[in-house]
Design an enzyme around this catalytic site. Structure first.
Site, short mmCIF file in Angstrom:
data_model
loop_
_atom_site.label_atom_id
_atom_site.label_comp_id
_atom_site.label_asym_id
_atom_site.label_seq_id
_atom_site.Cartn_x
_atom_site.Cartn_y
_atom_site.Cartn_z
CB CYS A 175 -53.52 88.68 136.69
SG CYS A 175 -52.11 88.81 137.37
CG HIS A 202 -52.13 89.73 132.31
ND1 HIS A 202 -53.42 90.42 132.78
CD2 HIS A 202 -51.42 89.46 133.23
CE1 HIS A 202 -52.92 90.68 134.05
NE2 HIS A 202 -51.76 90.27 134.26
CD GLU A 262 -55.32 90.54 129.85
OE1 GLU A 262 -55.57 89.18 130.05
OE2 GLU A 262 -54.91 90.99 130.73
N1 GLN Z 1 -51.83 92.54 142.34
C1 GLN Z 1 -51.52 91.15 141.92
C2 GLN Z 1 -50.22 90.81 141.99
O1 GLN Z 1 -49.08 91.63 141.81
C3 GLN Z 1 -52.10 90.86 140.68
C4 GLN Z 1 -51.57 91.57 139.49
C5 GLN Z 1 -52.47 91.57 138.22
O2 GLN Z 1 -53.65 91.33 138.13
N2 GLN Z 1 -51.94 91.99 137.09
O3 GLN Z 1 -49.59 89.63 141.79
#
Ligand code: GLN
Length: 544
Positions: free
Chosen positions: A381, A506, A508
């Site tokens: 992310c 994600h 995870e």
């Molecule tokens: N801050 C980034 C976004 O909003 C990544 C979000 C995250 O890592 N969950 O796109």
């Protein structure tokens, strides 16, 4: 429907979530369909708007619900995916009661905590159990007995037990038995007090789970039994375990499975823990170790990265190697050159998700090091978005490239806002959330890792890689190897590097003890391979 309510006494943070998950696991091992509901007595509608420092990571479900991290424990222990209705909060309950009141559903009545709020709680629990097709629903009540916030929930559970009738509901109370003083005496008084508190509201626990550093002596069990009015065999000692996945077996060894079966009139079948035990046996094998650096900004509270940590445990239980995580606060990296020198000796690097400007430069430096020094890297992310920023700056030569989340005026917004995000005012539940379908490029490294080209993964982000840079990335060796069906970039990799992969989603959240996530597994495998090769491999062709 049969219900097991799990409450907590004395202090929070006793591992009630692990206890509840483990109770679910031992019933499931008997072939009983189970599900779990978490009650969070706070007023937030969901966990999405909370800082990870308050309650740990926000766990995302398939349906896009931003849930309490215990939902992650439930999914991992039960090996089944849950939906948002399994996380009840005071915010959700009040919202629905107030909506109904405005709609006129209460037909002129005065709307009150009892019976309307408690009624809504009971209705929701019944509905969730029904929708999940579960024979037994475990309900974990967050917080500690005696908190004002949890009162309506405990009252609802008491009412539910009355409505369901004898033999349909069991109360499990988790407490702390501290060991104090020079001779290390185990103290039962806090447990007695918290059980008294429960009984004052009409709940008599059937099972007491005593947490502590060491196992309870038989005389302490006997004392708790006498003072708290539970049979001695229903006082269960769960001392701290080096790995949480032991807990179901600790409960099993004390007969909790049979006890619950008797209490709820369930068939007393022998449990099957074969794969679970295999996982634990491999986990303990410890044939060598591997060091993975994690560069993030919430490193002081490990719960903020709970699912990542668990995913590495799952890999350990699959490979039989000690997976050691080294934590780096990304904010410290630009200030302290020694940290980069240390990082260079790590076998692999993980840069997890995050938000905001603090600490991003450190993440970018760490990623640059991984790219140029051939360290296996997985970006998740925000870590993936920083991978794109690093490449734009140091390979494409766009010095001020950035995400607009950090620098709204950047001349090179490599990462920018999703179109529909530009006009939003509300923060709660408005990111791109939940499971989405992703197509992987055939022949790419990532497709090889998954062993297929179509995957579903969970998301939680507002920003994305902007299309203007796609061509330049490709032309300079950074391949876009995953895209959502609506064309968003989901995965980047550097084919010239031994392992340099970033994903917008994600992974995870989908890793489980019995099926570790392929990307975490592949990262650790690549890290092990790097250990074996003494000489550093060639860096990618275009290194600035
Ligand atoms: N801050 C980034 C976004 O909003 C990544 C979000 C995250 O890592 N969950 O796109």
């Amino acid at each position: 429907m049969k219900v097991i309510a799990v409450s907590g006494g004395v202090i929070s943070g006793l591992g009630k979530g692990i206890t509840t998950s483990s109770l679910g696991r031992i019933l499931k091992a008997r072939g009983i369909p189970v599900t779990i509901v978490k009650i969070d007595p706070y007023l937030n509608v969901d966990a999405g708007t909370m800082n990870p420092y308050q309650h740990g990571e926000v766990f995302v479900l398939d349906d896009g619900t931003e849930a309490d991290l215990d939902l992650g424990n439930y999914e991992r222990f039960l090996g089944q995916s849950l939906v948002g209705t399994h996380n009840l909060t005071t915010g959700k309950i009040y919202r629905s009661v107030i909506d109904k009141e405005r709609h006129g559903d209460y037909l002129g009545n005065t709307v009150q905590i009892i019976p309307h709020v408690t009624g809504e709680i009971k209705r929701t629990i019944r509905e969730v159990a029904h929708a999940a097709g579960a024979e037994v629903v475990l309900v974990e009540v967050g917080g500690t007995v005696g908190d004002i916030e949890s009162m309506p929930f405990l009252e609802a559970l008491r009412e539910l037990s009355y409505e369901l009738g004898e033999g349909h509901m069991a109360f499990v109370h988790t407490t702390l038995v501290p060991v104090v003083g020079p001779v290390g005496e185990a103290k039962t008084k806090p447990t007695q007090h918290s059980v008294r508190e429960l009984r004052a509201i009409g709940i008599r626990p059937n099972l007491i789970i005593a947490r502590g550093l060491t196992p309870l002596a038989p005389e302490i069990k006997a004392k708790i039994s006498l003072f708290c009015d539970v049979p001695p065999e229903a006082v269960i000692s769960v001392p701290d375990q080096s790995v949480i996945y032991e807990v179901p077996l600790v409960l099993e060894a004390q007969g909790v499975g049979q006890l619950l079966s008797q209490l709820l009139g369930l068939p007393d079948r022998p449990p099957d823990h074969t794969t679970w035990k295999e996982f634990l046996a491999t986990y303990r094998r410890g044939e060598g170790s591997v060091e993975i650096a994690v560069v993030g900004k919430y490193t002081e509270l490990r719960d903020a990265y709970l699912s990542h940590i668990e995913a590495f445990h799952h890999v350990q239980g699959h490979l039989g190697k000690d997976v050691r995580l080294q934590w780096y606060d990304s904010e410290d990296i630009p200030k302290n050159p020694n940290l980069l020198a240390r990082l260079e000796r790590a076998d692999g690097l993980l840069v997890p998700g995050g938000f905001g400007a603090r600490g991003v430069e450190g993440k970018i430096r760490a990623i640059q090091l991984a790219r140029t020094a051939g360290i296996p890297f997985l970006g998740i992310c925000y870590g993936f978005q920083m991978q794109a920023v690093e490449f734009a700056r140091n390979v494409l030569g766009l010095e001020r490239a950035n995400t607009t989340e950090v620098d709204a005026g950047t001349p090179d917004p490599v990462v920018g806002l999703l179109e529909q995000q530009k006009t939003l005012n509300d923060l709660g539940g408005t990111m791109r959330l939940g499971a989405q379908r992703i197509m992987l490029t055939p022949g790419s490294r990532i497709a090889e890792i998954y062993g297929r080209t179509e995957i579903w993964e969970r998301h939680r982000h507002r920003y994305e890689i902007t299309p203007d840079y796609f061509e330049r990335f490709r032309a300079n060796g950074l391949a876009i190897t995953g895209k959502s069906v609506d064309g968003r970039v989901e995965a980047l990799e550097l084919p010239a590097h031994r392992f340099f992969i970033g994903v917008q989603y994600h992974p995870e959240f989908l890793s489980r003890p019995e099926s570790p996530h392929p990307l975490f597994l592949a990262l650790v495998r690549a890290a092990l391979a790097r250990q074996e090769v003494a000489s550093p491999v060639a860096a990618p062709p275009t290194v600035a």
